[in-house]
Design an enzyme around this catalytic site. Structure first.
Site, PDB file in Angstrom:
ATOM      1  N   HIS A   1       0.859  -1.178   0.000  1.00 44.52           N
ATOM      2  CA  HIS A   1       0.000   0.000   0.000  1.00 44.52           C
ATOM      3  C   HIS A   1       0.899   1.234   0.000  1.00 44.52           C
ATOM      4  CE1 HIS A   1      -4.218  -0.946   0.009  1.00 44.52           C
ATOM      5  NE2 HIS A   1      -3.986  -1.997   0.762  1.00 44.52           N
TER       6      HIS A   1
ATOM      7  N   ASP B   1      -4.794   2.215   1.858  1.00 43.56           N
ATOM      8  CA  ASP B   1      -5.106   1.623   3.163  1.00 43.56           C
ATOM      9  C   ASP B   1      -5.594   2.704   4.134  1.00 43.56           C
ATOM     10  OD1 ASP B   1      -2.569   2.782   3.022  1.00 43.56           O
ATOM     11  OD2 ASP B   1      -1.714   1.499   4.568  1.00 43.56           O
TER      12      ASP B   1
ATOM     13  N   TYR C   1      -7.537   8.344 -17.552  1.00 48.89           N
ATOM     14  CA  TYR C   1      -8.533   9.040 -16.741  1.00 48.89           C
ATOM     15  C   TYR C   1      -8.745  10.453 -17.241  1.00 48.89           C
ATOM     16  CZ  TYR C   1      -7.324   5.237 -13.507  1.00 48.89           C
ATOM     17  OH  TYR C   1      -7.079   4.018 -12.940  1.00 48.89           O
TER      18      TYR C   1
ATOM     19  N   GLU D   1       0.512   8.170  11.609  1.00 46.55           N
ATOM     20  CA  GLU D   1      -0.840   7.617  11.775  1.00 46.55           C
ATOM     21  C   GLU D   1      -1.801   8.515  12.552  1.00 46.55           C
ATOM     22  OE1 GLU D   1       0.280   3.677  13.174  1.00 46.55           O
ATOM     23  OE2 GLU D   1      -0.535   2.850  11.315  1.00 46.55           O
TER      24      GLU D   1
END
Ligand SMILES: [Zn+2]
Ligand SMILES: [Zn+2]
Length: 398
Positions: free
Chosen positions: A104, A109, A302, A376
């Site tokens: 990831h 994630d 895209y 985090e």
């Protein structure tokens, strides 16, 4: 501080540890685009534990409706992506990838864990908002044709149709605690270009016997840059780069053909379509004028990502009230591509960036590298902020 805002912050903080654990679980078990089977199952079960029932879409994609009072009144969609990349993780952390060669490395994630945190917060506040929140966990952001395009094809923006969609993406250039917004054009469309120039090979000492595809290709390469410098409006960012040019001749051998590969990026769908036609015509006719031929193939990627100004202004204002104005910054144009752009072509959309950098802890690697990681503590911010943006959008706009 409003009671509701305080409540969102309190819930985000209460759930922060769980959100981090969820992120670490997903990080340790990465799966490639459109193969997010275990991730999807894990997300589905986690939602179930919050009392939310998810429906599968586009294979591993999931959609959940989270209803407040008067659920018909208004719908807002929140989006996360599930897939990882084929990168060998070099981080020495407890939650390091257990699937060798997969990682990831784009923070999906984080997006998924954060949206689960948001879902959990909003599921506790269903009496405090009007309307419906549609949660979208999509597969395959990293791989053509993009999970977003498949989800849209299968009707993710219908029944009920959201009047707006929000998406967030980690941003290792921005310190944790901050978020970034940009109104209007933000990210580029990205098309792949494959060119084969054909001539007639032979001994390099007798050019009159050959049609030299190397010289033709050189002319085409230079001439195509005119599309960027003389044909594109300076108000529309446009990039044309060729990173691969292959002519398999030798010092004394002119080859039969030359192959070139490049990328074309811009931020306007009308200009994009025009540029495709002009580039092809220029390359093919130049080759022909020089006695050769050219096959010019464009694989459309895209579209460009447009942040709807009203929605973005409102979201930014709500972010300032949640995080403090000093923690909300303006983003620069970003010429990378992102399949969230497909949603932005269909409905009012706002794609913003979540700061995940922590210089003092050495967390600075960019996305798509083997050492990418995040601070985090961004997860508490990301999950709470998105819940707050959704609540503000549902409760305050007409
Ligand atoms: Zn990526
Ligand atoms: Zn990404």
């Amino acid at each position: 501080m409003s009671d509701l805002k305080a409540r969102v912050k309190q819930l985000a903080s209460e759930f922060a540890n769980d959100t981090v654990n969820i992120r670490q679980h997903i990080h340790a078990n990465p799966e490639l685009s459109f193969q997010e089977f275990q991730t999807s199952e894990f997300v589905k079960n986690t939602l179930k534990s919050y009392g939310l029932k998810a429906k599968n879409m586009a294979g591993t994609g999931l959609v959940v409706l989270l209803k407040g009072r008067n659920p018909e009144k208004k719908v807002i969609a929140l989006r996360a992506d599930l897939d990882a990349l084929p990168i060998f993780e070099k981080n020495d952390v407890a939650y390091r990838s257990k699937n060798e060669g997969l990682m990831h490395a784009c923070g999906h994630d984080v997006h998924t864990a954060s949206l689960l945190g948001t879902a959990r917060i909003l599921s506790e506040l269903q009496d405090d908002f009007e309307g419906t929140v549609k949660l979208i966990f999509q597969p395959g952001e990293e791989k053509f044709p993009g999970g977003a395009s498949l989800m849209i094809k299968e009707g993710v923006l219908q029944n009920p149709a959201p009047e707006a969609i929000l998406g967030q993406h980690v941003f290792p250039l921005l310190e944790t605690g901050k978020v970034g917004f940009r109104s209007g054009m933000y990210m580029a469309s990205a098309d792949e270009i494959y060119v084969t120039v054909k001539g007639k090979g032979g001994h390099a000492a007798i050019p009159e016997m050959n049609i030299d595809p190397v010289i033709i290709s050189a002319h085409i390469l230079v001439a195509l840059q005119q599309i960027v410098s003389r044909v594109a409006s300076p108000k529309i960012p446009t990039v044309l780069s060729f990173g691969k040019v292959q002519a398999n001749g030798a010092t004394n051998v002119i080859p039969d053909e030359v192959k070139m590969e490049g990328t074309f990026r811009t931020m306007n769908e009308k200009w994009r379509a025009e540029a495709h036609v002009k580039m092809k015509k220029m390359a093919e006719e130049m080759a022909e004028a020089m006695g050769g031929s050219c096959e010019f193939t464009i694989l459309k990627g895209y579209p460009f990502l447009q942040n709807e100004p009203n929605l973005t202004a409102k979201a930014r204002e709500a972010a300032e009230s949640y995080l403090g104005a000093e923690n909300v910054v303006d983003l620069d144009l970003w010429l990378a591509a992102e399949d969230f752009a497909y949603y932005s072509q269909e409905t009012a959309a706002c794609f913003y960036r979540l700061g995940t950098r922590n210089e003092s802890r050495g967390i600075t690697s960019s996305v798509h590298t083997s050492t990418f990681d995040i601070d985090e503590s961004a997860l508490e911010i990301g999950s709470g902020l998105m819940a707050w943006l959704a609540l503000e959008q549902l409760n305050n706009s007409n």
